[in-house]
Design an enzyme around this catalytic site. Structure first.
Site: not given
Length: 729
Positions: A296, A450, A500, A400-402, A407, A324
């Protein structure tokens, strides 16, 4: 000057009163091995002073002692157990000598007195603090327990209940709370601290304060009758098991040690503390938790280095409101960066503002903000349906939406309205940054940012560097993330980025296990109770959203077809096809109802087993080891590939991204620490047994090479102890 070393000085103040001042090189005092030895040398001098009447202990810095030097811990813990034991006895002899001086002693506490710093002040007769002081014993958070007498002196000073709370939780207390429980004797203004300490010391010298009575309880057994003791320690052990669980042995060990030592005086009690400390220090959990602390510090230092000389934006903007966007806007405003929140839909703006207001209301309920502060924070979020004023923002986050087309269109639209130095960032979870950058005229001003959901709780922000992203852009976004109170980690671009990209192989392993007859209830139970994830893979998919996971799975399969493409329907496909999207619509792998507080309550749903029977072999019971191996090997292999391909820059950054972004069990320390604990050769041998399951289970070449050469991902710390003297080398 009676004594001077690099870390402390001892000199006369007046009339037989000596002052011991901690003043190490650097910004803070740490109770490292050198300082402990120096303290012993200073006491050698002090014990010879026949005219000594009292001792005042203080700091020349803004904090007394922030704790031990944790950078030394792994080296100390690598010493043979008997040598660590001998060194602890050596160190404790020094604190006993401080406590046994034939004159009254007092500590003047400014700022932090943590860990070894707290144990040092416990060895003095009196303690006086300034209001900003914080005192505590955080050792259990690092997988160990107090080792310099903290578990002996604190219960005898405060009583068992208060001491157990401080030691088992590892939380520090404010000066005023310390006064209430008897940890300090007075709280005074900072400018009066040393003067008041001196006055108190003189009162003790003159017999107006009984310093021997203050000292005596710390040398004797704990004053508890058998009934009180049984009740107090039984409750404490129950609470610790409930909160810490079996994967974190330190808090329970500390409670049991205090219980066992209760009937003894100082000498025997300290022996018990040392006997408990040494095995904890040698545990995998301690190495992992100390490793997290050091990692850290490392990632925060990297962020500081990257953003050096760059200020956080004075105004930011978020494109796309909702939960979000509202979460990002809230976090920005909370941390003093005003933000424009733009959306094309009035309802979405309302949702975003409601999200920010809801989070601020929680802060209000907890007393973290007052009504005025709440109103002023909300006022710095400007919801809007148009781009008016957007050109004034220095950093703009698209959320905005994925969908890559949506985008790309939004990013190109806003780029046409802003200046040449404005930084654009996309809050995307899977879409490659270089793909989105194609729609921009100034790709050097663009990167990924992200955030993880819920934004206000998750500490990680992945900053994604595209092929054309400039260092200046990275610096601006890292500075913004840091100002927002987040831990930014820079990764290079690829589908899914780092977090991810490594999550979906784990979920693919889960899908294959269900396909082969694994019971998702059992899998969740094993991965939670045995491996230590906060939630098992089926539950995690429900929380993330089956529709979101289904979409991301397709993106990952297209990005890495050789490993992540599948030629069968899996459990996620079945849930998606049956519109069981998880918590968001009340049904996924589990069924969800609301509890009294309005939070989702997970319940089993018999319908799911029937649905999964379409794509599964008949149910069979897998061993815990099989379940852990079949889910974790794909993730571990992918994490290693990311390091080998340069997606992440270091093992430390990879491990912290996993802990902060996915909730990887801290007692394992992250994938690289876990591999070092298992041993790379042992891991390769284990993975080989599952290689028939496909490419996800094939160990990367770099890890095979490490196994052949018996190499680790983290350097092995050399032992710090001089074996001839049992003192620091």
């Amino acid at each position: 000057m009676l004594y001077q070393s690099e870390t402390l000085q001892l000199h006369w103040l007046e009339n037989g009163i000596a002052e011991l001042v901690f003043d190490a090189p650097g910004s803070v005092n740490k109770l490292d091995t050198k300082t402990v030895a120096n303290l012993g040398e200073a006491l050698n001098v002090l014990e010879k002073q026949s005219e000594l009447k009292g001792l005042l202990l203080r700091s020349a810095k803004t904090a007394l002692i922030v704790g031990a030097d944790i950078t030394e811990f792994l080296s100390l813990f690598n010493a043979p157990p008997e040598k660590l034991h001998q060194w602890l006895v050596f160190a404790n002899t020094i604190f006993n000598r401080l406590e046994d001086l034939p004159v009254p002693t007092i500590s003047a506490i400014n700022g932090y007195a943590l860990g070894g710093g707290c144990e040092c002040i416990l060895a003095t007769d009196f303690r006086i603090a300034s209001p900003e002081a914080r005192i505590g014993l955080p050792e259990t958070k690092l997988g160990i327990m107090p080792g310099f007498g903290g578990s002996v002196r604190l219960p005898r000073l405060l009583g068992a209940d208060s001491a157990l709370e401080i030691i088992a939780t590892g939380k520090d207390v404010t000066a005023n709370d310390a006064l209430k429980i008897g940890l300090v004797d007075a709280v005074v203004d900072p400018e009066k601290l040393v003067g008041s300490a001196l006055t108190m010391l003189k009162q003790a010298i003159d017999g107006k304060l009984d310093w021997q009575a203050a000292r005596r309880p710390k040398l004797e057994p704990l004053k508890l009758n058998p009934t009180e003791a049984a009740m107090c320690f039984t409750i404490a052990k129950g609470r610790v098991m409930q909160v810490a669980g079996k994967h974190y042995p330190a808090p329970l060990t500390a409670v049991k040690t205090i219980e066992a030592a209760a009937k003894f005086g100082r000498t025997e009690a300290l022996n018990l503390e040392t006997n408990s400390f040494v095995p904890l220090a040698g545990s995998n959990e301690a190495r992992a938790l100390v490793g997290i602390f050091l990692n850290d510090q490392y990632v925060k230092a990297q962020a500081k280095k990257l953003s050096k000389g760059v200020a956080a934006p004075k105004l930011a903007a978020v494109l796309g409101a909702g939960i979000m966007g509202g979460g990002i806007a809230y976090q920005s405003a909370l941390k003093s960066v005003p933000v424009i929140m733009k959306d094309i839909n009035e309802n979405s703006l309302d949702l975003g503002m409601n999200e920010a207001a809801k989070l601020l209301n929680k802060q209000l309920e907890r007393g973290k903000v007052d009504g005025l502060k709440m109103a002023s924070i909300l006022a710095t979020i400007r919801p809007t349906l148009d781009y008016a004023g957007i050109e004034r923002a220095q950093v703009i986050v698209e959320a905005v939406v994925e969908n890559p087309k949506v985008k790309a269109a939004v990013l190109a639209e806003v780029e046409a309205l802003i200046g040449e130095d404005t930084v654009l960032a996309s809050n995307t979870s899977t879409i490659p940054i270089d793909q989105l950058a194609k729609s921009l005229k100034r790709p050097e001003n663009f990167c990924g940012m992200h955030f993880f959901n819920p934004v206000h709780q998750m500490p990680l922000v992945e900053i994604i560097r595209g092929a054309k992203t400039s260092d200046k852009t990275l610096a601006a976004v890292v500075a913004y993330a840091t100002q927002m109170g987040k831990t930014p980690i820079v990764v290079n671009d690829c589908p899914g980025f780092f977090v991810n990209r490594v999550l979906f192989p784990y979920l693919a392993g889960f899908g294959m296990l269900v396909r082969d007859g694994g019971d998702f209830h059992q899998i969740d139970k094993v991965m939670e109770k045995q491996f230590g994830w906060p939630m098992g893979p089926a539950y995690l998919l429900d929380v993330v959203g089956i529709d979101t996971a289904h979409h991301a799975q397709a993106v990952m399969a297209a990005g890495f077809p050789e490993r992540m493409n599948k030629d069968y329907r899996d459990a996620v496909d079945v849930m998606f096809d049956n519109q069981r999207f998880g918590q968001k619509n009340g049904q996924g792998f589990y069924r969800y109802t609301q509890d009294a507080k309005g939070k989702p309550r997970k319940e089993n749903d018999e319908q799911v087993d029937k649905l999964l029977a379409e794509i599964s072999q008949p149910l069979q019971e897998f061993s815990d080891e099989d379940i852990i191996a079949r889910t974790m090997i794909p993730m571990i292999n992918e994490v290693v590939r990311c390091l080998e391909e340069g997606i992440i820059a270091s093992a430390a950054e990879g491990d912290m991204a996993l802990v902060y972004g996915l909730g990887f069990p801290p007692f394992h320390g992250g994938v690289f620490r876990y591999l070092d604990t298992l041993g790379s050769a042992n891991y390769v041998e284990m993975a080989q047994r599952y290689a028939h399951l496909g490419a996800l289970y094939h160990v990367p070449a770099g890890l095979r090479a490490k196994a052949e050469h018996n190499e680790s991902y983290y350097p092995v710390a050399a032992a710090l102890l001089d074996v001839s003297t049992n003192q620091p080398a």
